[in-house]
Design a protein around this motif. Structure first.
Motif, PDB file in Angstrom:
ATOM      1  N   ALA A  99      -5.840  -6.187   1.611  1.00  8.16           N
ATOM      2  CA  ALA A  99      -5.672  -4.807   1.142  1.00  8.16           C
ATOM      3  C   ALA A  99      -5.633  -4.716  -0.378  1.00  8.16           C
ATOM      4  CB  ALA A  99      -4.408  -4.204   1.737  1.00  8.16           C
ATOM      5  N   LEU A 153       2.909  -5.083   5.864  1.00  5.32           N
ATOM      6  CA  LEU A 153       1.736  -5.886   6.194  1.00  5.32           C
ATOM      7  C   LEU A 153       2.101  -7.361   6.194  1.00  5.32           C
ATOM      8  CD1 LEU A 153      -0.937  -4.168   3.880  1.00  5.32           C
ATOM      9  CD2 LEU A 153      -0.516  -3.709   6.301  1.00  5.32           C
ATOM     10  N   THR A 199      -5.379  -2.419   8.121  1.00  6.19           N
ATOM     11  CA  THR A 199      -5.656  -3.169   6.898  1.00  6.19           C
ATOM     12  C   THR A 199      -6.695  -2.449   6.044  1.00  6.19           C
ATOM     13  OG1 THR A 199      -5.163  -5.253   8.029  1.00  6.19           O
ATOM     14  CG2 THR A 199      -6.428  -5.391   5.988  1.00  6.19           C
ATOM     15  N   GLN A 249      -2.981  -9.662   5.702  1.00  3.40           N
ATOM     16  CA  GLN A 249      -3.342  -8.251   5.597  1.00  3.40           C
ATOM     17  C   GLN A 249      -3.138  -7.747   4.171  1.00  3.40           C
ATOM     18  OE1 GLN A 249      -0.719  -6.658   8.608  1.00  3.40           O
ATOM     19  NE2 GLN A 249      -2.374  -6.451  10.103  1.00  3.40           N
TER      20      GLN A 249
END
Length: 708
Positions: free
Chosen positions: A20, A12, A49, A16
């Motif tokens: 998360a 990621l 995400t 993101q």
């Protein structure tokens, strides 16, 4: 807590990962987190995400059954669960868990049982809390078509269909009702803002809606809007709101920009302090106000809480070239109130998007068809091309041109699966058995029986009502003599289906066998339609009960139907034609946008309304950000005017879209295209006489003077 080095989460980007893993991991309790708004620009990995967010919660001790995940389609919820499952399995494998434990973790994610659309989750909640809300837990859910039919029956009974002046038809009445419910506006404001031609009918519409509400209660049915209305009313009772909220530690909402005021109030009432609430969306893609979606939900989300919700902006685009994103960024830079962001791509192109001026719609069609064929010759699949438009009729001339050039295409739109007559017949049998008070379904089913018309069907339903809606009493109704054998067979089926001892598996098969001879006598191509019924049978085994099957299918139906199927295409490749509203969430390598001019972008119906002008800007933004490699905005200079008197104008000139400012146009390659069709090809002779190099000249003026 999940380490940053975990491959799945390490992949990621920074924003993101921040979204998360938002919150604090508390041993033995899971994850504690305040409210968070994730502004996910087009193509920035929103779904990935949110799936990582769900996986992060599960991996760090949150019970999956205590996560409420709300999406706008059942398929989106299933995709989210599938991705979260894969992430959990990957992390468990990296942690060195044995394979069988990995299977346990996948099963753990499958316990994300409270995932689905607002309406499907609302349906389940209402059945659990039915006794508190004055509902019978066995209520049926009306689809839009049935709700409109019920509205029409009441409209006729109240005498509104016989008015001297035009009274709104059933679909308009239902649209007004639904808009008023979901926006929380008064009926007067609803009519003033969205249905001004119906202003004079406010008092009559009020009577209609009061009777409509009462009729639904009497026959134990709810429509789509009731699922949210009852849920919302429940959340206004503190004890019930606390009881429901106590079941969930986290609430994840996808596509938050598309929620209505009613849905926004439900989320706020569920978690007034915002604990565990994560909403994901993009205000720049809020384009569904006509469905009562409120962009204010996402614009004002952070300010609803104290302290304010954390905002994470996803701006790394994984779809389009930077040149396309530059155009989209410039377009939105001219907008009013919004969450500002600048999309950044990781791909460059040697070509800028094209802004093409053309003579008219015919030239527009010729330009697009020629470009598509040229791309195809270089190895490009037709499916990589999409042609997007503001309104469905904008593609009429283009469709003719594509057909003329033998370019196959598919146009998004049409009836849904449940609106096919044969599918609706079968489902109504199941609905009637599930809820014998459902007179709407019963009326349709009884009329399928040969010899039973509307009058006898109504009498049979009255007989059933007089016997407390007991399924076993229907057989005692005195049916017309010619219809008695068929009526008896239906009563036997009805009793068997209504008997709680009859297992759910196999019930669709029983209905299919009963319906088959009726379908063959009613519809053509019965063998094709039977495939749809068999598909229903396959779908039914995926649901634990008849009620869940009927509710889920009604609230999130498939979108294909043999009613719409023509001659099968022998070409596996085809161009996509779609309205922009239908294209949201999709992407293609080559995108053409039709009629980019004032009157279409923005629509003439939006002028004078600043908030609607901004939605039109967002609509164009959505169209532009569907493109991966090439974007073509087509701007015809002339538009054909139809339904004019003989002395009327054949065409009008289009004005440049107000969204195409110098700043925006500087991001495009400006080109023009002129059709060669209709260009004069008759050539003047050289006029030479006896080798005279000078062209022959005729003094016409002198000849005309000599006439007088």
């Amino acid at each position: 807590m999940i380490k940053a080095g975990t491959a799945s989460f390490a992949a990621l980007n920074t924003a993101q990962r921040r979204a998360a893993t938002h919150g604090t991991v508390v041993a033995g309790e899971g994850v504690r987190a305040g409210p968070m708004l994730v502004i996910a620009g087009a193509g920035t990995g929103k779904t990935n995400t949110l799936a990582h967010r769900a996986a992060h919660l599960v991996l760090n001790g949150t019970d999956p059954a205590r996560i409420l995940m709300l999406t706008f389609t059942r398929r989106a919820a299933q995709e989210m669960i599938r991705r979260a499952q894969a992430i959990v399995a990957e992390v468990m494998a990296e942690r060195g868990r044995p394979g069988d434990r990995g299977m346990d973790d996948r099963q753990l994610v499958s316990r994300l049982a409270w995932s689905g659309t607002f309406h499907s989750v609302g349906n389940r909640i209402l059945r659990l809390y039915a006794t508190h809300l004055g509902l019978d837990p066995g209520f049926s859910v009306l689809d839009r078509a049935d709700a409109a039919d019920l509205m029409d029956v009441i409209r006729h009974e109240l005498g509104f269909s016989a008015k001297e002046k035009r009274f709104p038809r059933k679909d308009a009445c239902l649209a007004i009702y639904s808009y008023r419910v979901n926006t929380r506006l008064t009926l007067e404001r609803t009519l003033d803002e969205q249905f001004p031609w119906c202003r004079d009918w406010a008092a009559d519409l009020t009577r209609l809606y009061r009777e409509y509400v009462g009729r639904k209660q009497r026959v134990n049915v709810l429509d789509y809007d009731d699922l949210l209305l009852y849920w919302h009313a429940m959340m206004q009772t503190p004890a019930l709101a606390r009881g429901l909220a106590g079941n969930f530690d986290h609430v994840l909402v996808d596509e938050y920009q598309d929620t209505s005021a009613l849905q926004g109030e439900i989320i706020l009432a569920l978690k007034p302090d915002g604990a565990g609430v994560t909403v994901v969306g993009d205000d720049a893609q809020a384009i569904y106000s006509f469905r009562a979606a409120s962009v204010e939900n996402i614009l004002g989300f952070a300010d609803r809480y104290s302290p304010k919700a954390e905002i994470v902006v996803l701006a790394q685009n994984y779809r389009s070239t930077q040149q396309i994103l530059d155009c989209a960024n410039a377009l939105m830079a001219g907008g009013a109130r919004q969450h500002r962001k600048t999309l950044i791509g990781n791909r460059q192109s040697v070509h800028r998007p094209s802004y093409v001026t053309l003579d008219d719609a015919s030239a527009q069609a010729e330009y697009i068809a020629a470009r598509i064929l040229a791309t195809r010759e270089t190895g490009g699949s037709l499916k990589r091309h999409a042609i997007l438009f503001r309104s469905s009729h904008h593609s009429d001339l283009l469709e003719v041109e594509l057909a003329r050039r033998n370019i196959p295409f598919v146009k998004y739109g049409g009836l849904k699966f449940l609106e096919a007559a044969h599918v609706k017949d079968v489902l109504c049998v199941l609905r009637f058995a599930d809820n014998p008070r459902n007179a709407i379904a019963g009326f349709r089913v009884l009329k399928l029986i040969p010899g039973i018309g509307p009058a006898h069907a109504k009498q049979a339903l009255e007989h059933l009502e007089s016997n407390a809606h007991r399924a076993t009493s229907l057989v005692r109704f005195e049916a017309p003599q010619p219809s008695k054998p068929d009526f008896g067979r239906f009563c036997a089926l009805f009793e068997k289906l209504a008997d709680p001892a009859t297992p759910w598996p196999g019930q669709v098969g029983l209905v299919r066998e009963w319906y088959k001879p009726h379908m063959e006598s009613i519809h053509g191509a019965a063998w094709v339609r039977m495939g749809d019924i068999e598909q229903l049978e396959h779908l039914s085994v995926q649901h634990p009960s008849r009620e869940r099957f009927l509710s889920e299918l009604t609230l999130d139906p498939p979108v294909v139907s043999s009613d719409l199927a023509g001659v099968p295409s022998r070409d596996e490749d085809y161009v996509i034609l779609s309205t922009i509203h239908s294209a949201k969430g999709q992407e293609w390598d080559f995108v053409y946008v039709l009629n980019v001019a004032d009157g279409n972008f923005p629509s003439e119906f939006s002028t004078g309304k600043p908030d609607m002008i901004e939605e039109e800007r967002r609509l164009l933004y959505v169209a532009m950000t569907r493109a991966r490699n090439e974007l073509h905005l087509c701007a015809p200079l002339r538009y054909l005017v139809t339904q004019q008197p003989k002395t009327g104008d054949a065409h009008v000139f289009g004005a440049k879209s107000r969204f195409m400012t110098d700043r925006v146009l500087d991001c495009f390659e400006r080109t023009s295209f002129r059709s060669l069709r209709g260009v004069e090809t008759l050539r003047d002779g050289d006029g030479n006489v006896d080798g005279d190099k000078d062209r022959t000249r005729v003094d016409v003026v002198a000849q005309l003077k000599d006439m007088w």
